[in-house]
Design a protein around this motif. Structure first.
Motif, PDB file in Angstrom:
ATOM      1  N   PHE A 185      16.935 -19.200  66.959  1.00 17.18           N
ATOM      2  CA  PHE A 185      15.499 -18.871  66.975  1.00 17.18           C
ATOM      3  C   PHE A 185      14.813 -19.285  68.288  1.00 17.18           C
ATOM      4  CE2 PHE A 185      16.518 -18.365  62.583  1.00 17.18           C
ATOM      5  CZ  PHE A 185      15.638 -17.397  62.109  1.00 17.18           C
ATOM      6  N   THR A 186      15.528 -19.209  69.401  1.00 17.47           N
ATOM      7  CA  THR A 186      14.863 -19.499  70.680  1.00 17.47           C
ATOM      8  C   THR A 186      14.059 -18.264  71.088  1.00 17.47           C
ATOM      9  OG1 THR A 186      16.685 -18.632  71.964  1.00 17.47           O
ATOM     10  CG2 THR A 186      16.753 -20.993  71.447  1.00 17.47           C
ATOM     11  N   LEU A 187      13.145 -18.472  72.034  1.00 17.21           N
ATOM     12  CA  LEU A 187      12.313 -17.357  72.519  1.00 17.21           C
ATOM     13  C   LEU A 187      13.192 -16.205  72.981  1.00 17.21           C
ATOM     14  CD1 LEU A 187       9.713 -19.377  74.607  1.00 17.21           C
ATOM     15  CD2 LEU A 187       9.256 -18.144  72.480  1.00 17.21           C
ATOM     16  N   GLU A 188      14.226 -16.537  73.760  1.00 17.82           N
ATOM     17  CA  GLU A 188      15.086 -15.487  74.309  1.00 17.82           C
ATOM     18  C   GLU A 188      15.788 -14.723  73.186  1.00 17.82           C
ATOM     19  OE1 GLU A 188      17.608 -16.865  77.471  1.00 17.82           O
ATOM     20  OE2 GLU A 188      18.717 -14.969  77.447  1.00 17.82           O
ATOM     21  N   GLU A 189      16.299 -15.473  72.216  1.00 18.68           N
ATOM     22  CA  GLU A 189      17.014 -14.819  71.104  1.00 18.68           C
ATOM     23  C   GLU A 189      16.077 -13.963  70.255  1.00 18.68           C
ATOM     24  OE1 GLU A 189      20.636 -17.791  69.935  1.00 18.68           O
ATOM     25  OE2 GLU A 189      18.666 -18.681  70.190  1.00 18.68           O
ATOM     26  N   GLY A 241       6.204 -12.210  64.030  1.00 17.88           N
ATOM     27  CA  GLY A 241       6.816 -10.985  63.480  1.00 17.88           C
ATOM     28  C   GLY A 241       8.325 -10.991  63.682  1.00 17.88           C
ATOM     29  N   ALA A 242       8.756 -11.423  64.889  1.00 20.85           N
ATOM     30  CA  ALA A 242      10.196 -11.441  65.191  1.00 20.85           C
ATOM     31  C   ALA A 242      10.913 -12.468  64.306  1.00 20.85           C
ATOM     32  CB  ALA A 242      10.406 -11.756  66.667  1.00 20.85           C
ATOM     33  N   ILE A 243      10.289 -13.632  64.135  1.00 17.10           N
ATOM     34  CA  ILE A 243      10.893 -14.675  63.280  1.00 17.10           C
ATOM     35  C   ILE A 243      10.973 -14.157  61.844  1.00 17.10           C
ATOM     36  CG2 ILE A 243      10.584 -16.979  62.280  1.00 17.10           C
ATOM     37  CD1 ILE A 243       9.074 -17.763  64.866  1.00 17.10           C
ATOM     38  N   ARG A 244       9.904 -13.548  61.407  1.00 13.65           N
ATOM     39  CA  ARG A 244       9.823 -13.091  60.010  1.00 13.65           C
ATOM     40  C   ARG A 244      10.893 -12.037  59.732  1.00 13.65           C
ATOM     41  NH1 ARG A 244       6.534  -9.456  57.040  1.00 13.65           N
ATOM     42  NH2 ARG A 244       6.207 -10.256  54.934  1.00 13.65           N
TER      43      ARG A 244
END
Ligand SMILES: C[C@@]1(CC(=O)O)c2cc3[nH]c(cc4nc(cc5[nH]c(cc(n2)[C@H]1CCC(=O)O)[C@@](C)(CC(=O)O)[C@@H]5CCC(=O)O)C(CC(=O)O)=C4CCC(=O)O)c(CCC(=O)O)c3CC(=O)O
Ligand SMILES: NC(=O)C1=CN([C@@H]2O[C@H](COP(=O)(O)OP(=O)(O)OC[C@H]3O[C@@H](n4cnc5c(N)ncnc54)[C@H](O)[C@@H]3O)[C@@H](O)[C@H]2O)C=CC1
Length: 224
Positions: free
Chosen positions: A211-215, A159-162
């Motif tokens: 697009f890292t986990l933290e970002e 969802g966050a990537i999208r």
């Protein structure tokens, strides 16, 4: 007869449950997460419902059902142990055009409740058209084993990537390929073993920098 599946938006809407036993308590439990305003009408409450009432999470009318209790309801459950009362609730709901689950009489209901597995916003539902709730419960237990908390995290991440891709790029055909590339790597399994450096490498490889986990705001605690 085949049922038509829908996922209802209940936040802020009123649900009335007539009856306060074990079945009412089970329906209530899954309703709470939706943000529905729940009223239970029953002379006596199951301990689980008593607790919810003490915590002010539900409103309790401590008396038998009477005509008019469904006023303002969006959704209704008739869950008393008295078939005649449940039928009367069905009639009031029909007269007012309110969706009603009559728990001892699927033939008088305008919806039935599926068994559910929730992992964050992931919702898996099982229904047998009222033929065998025991089978629904069994399949629910099997699916709960198969789809653990890592699926909730996978959904958070996707969802966050999208959201980021749609905001920044907006090319959906291309996005589909990217999402499939990530899913092909068995994303839930990767999240279950939680190795941030491996995950960041894969994410930036597929989606590029940023697009890292933290970002993306994804943390491990969401896997459990
Ligand atoms: C039609 C429906 C209407 C509705 O309630 O929405 C309905 C009706 C009835 N259930 C009865 C019995 C049982 N119900 C359960 C359990 C669940 N029942 C649920 C849904 C539904 N039950 C809807 C259809 C769903 C579908 O299509 O499959 C679940 C899935 C969801 C939930 O309730 O949250 C939940 C599992 C939750 C989980 O564990 O995941 C168990 C098992 C147990 O208790 O362990 C038993 C005993 C075993 C058996 O009978 O199979 C009886 C007879 C009562 C009597 O004999 O007096 C009726 C009335 C009738 O059939 O006439
Ligand atoms: N759909 C389902 O999943 C299932 C349905 N059932 C059916 O559901 C019904 C309820 O089962 P349980 O919760 O186990 O029963 P229960 O006996 O534990 O609870 C009944 C509740 O109804 C209340 N009640 C009785 N008369 C009332 C009235 N006039 N107005 C308002 N409330 C009233 C009681 O105070 C009590 O809180 C039964 O008819 C049973 O056949 C049973 C198992 C599963």
């Amino acid at each position: 007869m085949q049922h038509y599946p829908v996922n209802l938006v209940l936040a802020g809407r009123r649900t009335v449950i007539i009856g306060g036993g074990a079945v009412a308590a089970r329906k209530c439990e899954s309703l709470l997460a939706t943000g529905s305003r729940i009223t239970v009408v029953a002379p006596c409450l199951d301990p689980a419902l008593e607790k919810l009432c003490r915590e002010n999470r539900i409103v309790h009318e401590s008396r038998p059902y009477r005509y008019g209790d469904l006023d303002g309801a969006f959704l209704v459950f008739a869950a008393t142990g008295d078939a005649a009362v449940n039928r009367a609730v069905a009639e009031e709901a029909a007269a007012r055009g309110i969706l009603a689950d009559i728990v001892d009489a699927p033939e008088c209901s305008t919806f039935v409740t599926p068994a559910t597995v929730r992992r964050g916003d992931l919702l898996i539902t099982i229904s047998t058209g009222g033929k065998s709730p025991a089978l629904s419960a069994r399949l629910r237990a099997e699916l709960a084993e198969r789809y653990g908390g890592e699926y909730g995290t996978a959904l958070e991440l996707l969802g966050a990537i999208r959201e980021k891709l749609l905001t920044e790029k907006g090319n959906t055909a291309y996005n589909k390929e990217l999402f499939n590339a990530l899913l092909d790597r068995d994303l839930p399994l990767l999240l279950k073993s939680w190795s941030p450096s491996v995950l960041d490498h894969i994410l930036t490889d597929i989606f590029g920098p940023g697009f890292t986990l933290e970002e993306l705001g994804i943390r491990e605690r969401e896997t459990s």
